[in-house]
Motif scaffolding. Sequence first.
Motif, short mmCIF file in Angstrom:
data_model
loop_
_atom_site.label_atom_id
_atom_site.label_comp_id
_atom_site.label_asym_id
_atom_site.label_seq_id
_atom_site.Cartn_x
_atom_site.Cartn_y
_atom_site.Cartn_z
N PHE A 156 44.77 30.39 34.08
CA PHE A 156 45.01 31.47 35.03
C PHE A 156 46.30 32.17 34.67
CE2 PHE A 156 42.09 28.74 37.19
CZ PHE A 156 41.36 29.56 38.05
N ASP A 157 46.26 33.50 34.71
CA ASP A 157 47.43 34.34 34.47
C ASP A 157 47.54 35.28 35.66
OD1 ASP A 157 49.45 35.97 33.62
OD2 ASP A 157 48.48 36.65 31.80
N GLY A 158 48.61 35.10 36.46
CA GLY A 158 48.71 35.92 37.66
C GLY A 158 47.58 35.66 38.62
N ASP A 159 47.11 34.45 38.69
CA ASP A 159 46.04 34.00 39.58
C ASP A 159 44.66 34.50 39.16
OD1 ASP A 159 45.79 32.15 41.54
OD2 ASP A 159 46.50 33.40 43.17
N GLN A 160 44.55 35.09 37.98
CA GLN A 160 43.25 35.53 37.48
C GLN A 160 42.86 34.69 36.27
OE1 GLN A 160 41.35 37.87 39.06
NE2 GLN A 160 43.00 37.82 40.57
N PRO A 161 41.60 34.23 36.21
CA PRO A 161 41.18 33.47 35.03
C PRO A 161 41.14 34.35 33.80
CG PRO A 161 39.30 33.93 36.47
CD PRO A 161 40.53 34.38 37.21
N VAL A 162 41.84 33.93 32.75
CA VAL A 162 41.90 34.75 31.53
C VAL A 162 41.33 34.02 30.32
CG1 VAL A 162 43.90 36.09 32.32
CG2 VAL A 162 44.26 33.95 31.05
N MET A 163 41.07 32.73 30.44
CA MET A 163 40.52 31.97 29.33
C MET A 163 39.80 30.75 29.88
SD MET A 163 42.50 30.17 26.08
CE MET A 163 43.07 31.74 25.42
N SER A 164 38.66 30.44 29.29
CA SER A 164 37.93 29.24 29.69
C SER A 164 37.32 28.63 28.45
CB SER A 164 36.84 29.57 30.71
OG SER A 164 36.17 28.41 31.14
N MET A 165 37.27 27.32 28.40
CA MET A 165 36.68 26.66 27.25
C MET A 165 36.13 25.30 27.64
SD MET A 165 40.13 25.43 25.16
CE MET A 165 40.93 27.03 25.37
N ARG A 166 35.21 24.83 26.86
CA ARG A 166 34.68 23.49 27.08
C ARG A 166 35.73 22.44 26.69
NH1 ARG A 166 28.24 23.23 25.60
NH2 ARG A 166 27.58 24.87 27.05
N ALA A 167 35.64 21.31 27.33
CA ALA A 167 36.54 20.21 27.04
C ALA A 167 35.72 18.93 26.92
CB ALA A 167 37.59 20.08 28.13
N VAL A 168 36.35 17.89 26.45
CA VAL A 168 35.78 16.54 26.48
C VAL A 168 36.75 15.69 27.28
CG1 VAL A 168 35.16 14.50 25.14
CG2 VAL A 168 34.56 16.78 24.29
N THR A 169 36.26 15.08 28.34
CA THR A 169 37.11 14.28 29.22
C THR A 169 36.72 12.80 29.13
OG1 THR A 169 35.64 14.90 31.05
CG2 THR A 169 37.68 16.17 30.78
N GLY A 170 37.41 11.97 29.88
CA GLY A 170 37.27 10.53 29.74
C GLY A 170 35.90 10.00 30.14
N ARG A 171 35.40 9.11 29.36
CA ARG A 171 34.14 8.45 29.69
C ARG A 171 34.37 7.43 30.80
NH1 ARG A 171 34.46 5.75 23.75
NH2 ARG A 171 36.03 4.14 24.22
N PRO A 172 33.33 7.07 31.54
CA PRO A 172 33.50 6.03 32.56
C PRO A 172 34.05 4.75 31.95
CG PRO A 172 31.41 7.16 32.86
CD PRO A 172 31.97 7.67 31.57
N GLY A 173 35.08 4.21 32.56
CA GLY A 173 35.80 3.08 32.00
C GLY A 173 37.10 3.50 31.35
#
Length: 470
Positions: free
Chosen positions: A265-282
């Motif tokens: 967010f830049d100035g409360d407006q979304p300016v970039m979005s991308m996929r991520a990889v987050t933690g697996r269960p455990g």
Amino acid sequence: MLLPVLPASAQVVSVPVPPSAQVAPIVAVPTIPLPQLTDAQAMQLAALLLRDTLAQGLSLAVPQPMDAAARDQLVRDALDHARAVHAGRLAEADFQRDWGLRPPVFDPLPGFADAVRRDRIAAWFAALPPPYSGYDGLKAGLQRYRGIVAAGGWSALPAGPDLGMGATGPRVFALRNRLAVEDTDVAATGAFDAKLVEAVRRAQRRYGLNPTGIVSTQTLAALNVPATARVRQIMANMERWRWLPQDLPRDRIQVNIAAAVLTVFDGDQPVMSMRAVTGRPGDETPMLSSTIHSVVLNPPWNVPTSIATKELWPKEKKSPGYFKRNGFRVIDGTRLQQKAGDQSALGRYKFDFDNAFSVYLHDTPSRAKFASFSRLASHGCVRLEKPADLAQLLLKGDPAWTPEAIAATIDKGETVRARLAKPVSVYLLYWTAFASGNGQMNFRDDPYGWDATLAAKIEARSASQLVAAR
């Protein structure tokens, strides 16, 4: 999922506290005498409590009859309700360690006493909830899904072969009925035609699934989650909104852990979005808030002891030379470090922020997972689809770190820490239920089981508070 713009009219302001701070207890000793209600105010407050406890995803009983003692209890109930709506129902002991967000400390008594004095109880009530449209969307969704539950919910779809274009029979009829509960554009009868394909795709997008238009195992499982479970899921997500500060920084980075998506967010407006990889269960990615203070270019990887012990030392034992082939060196006979470079598990970029969990955002040489709709595969850190773009955005305006300078440093392979001239707030959040702009509810899996755990804790705290009130 994107957090909405905060309304300028937000009336309640609280100061966020660090994760180590104590949450205000559920029952607080008043610092000033309880205000005395008039007959009209007592009736108004009782009506507001009765209406608002359900609307806010909480539970509370209103004492009767309204004698003097009952009025004092009514005030205490109102203050308890205010704490729950504004700063969450949980007590400090209810928080798991990896729920690293904590609600702001909030004492409702002064504001309530002022509202009674000025006869503005309704306005005080209206200012209690988190001032975000995302919370408002969940509140509206809660009312709708409670209505679905009251009407009987929906029936589970029977198992069977995948359903797609041209399919007919009782299972297609059942599918239409199921989809129509959440999607009013679905007709109750007909074969599996092009319109039904689009309806299935809409549902798959709402559940974060690959929109193939074919009902297979994952889609069937999402459709068969009971409506009562969706209600509890909405309640859990409403509670998490209460843990956020009343004023989010206008420039910030947010990661939805459950959906594995990063948004800038830049100035409360979304300016970039991308996929991520987050933690697996455990290996869960924790919820937290912090500040990114630097970007490390060509970072080496100091391997956590748990990963080295469980995964890497066994590989070296099974295949001698594994460490050398993959750029690892042994330090002090026990610790492992992987040198910077194309083989490094951190890739070419690492985004540092202080936290108690030793997690960070980083690049990765393993790109295949970003093409998947299920991206929970890390050891807890957050891998980024477009780390170079994020690095350039964060370092933009720094004459020492033009895009060309960043690229030249990367090419040299030198490990350099680039300090941000303007540190940026970062929030790792766990959103599994949220409303679209048109009010349509969206759901994601609860991979860590946190929704069910949180909903149970809310219900237990509400029940114990009810017993205490009696």
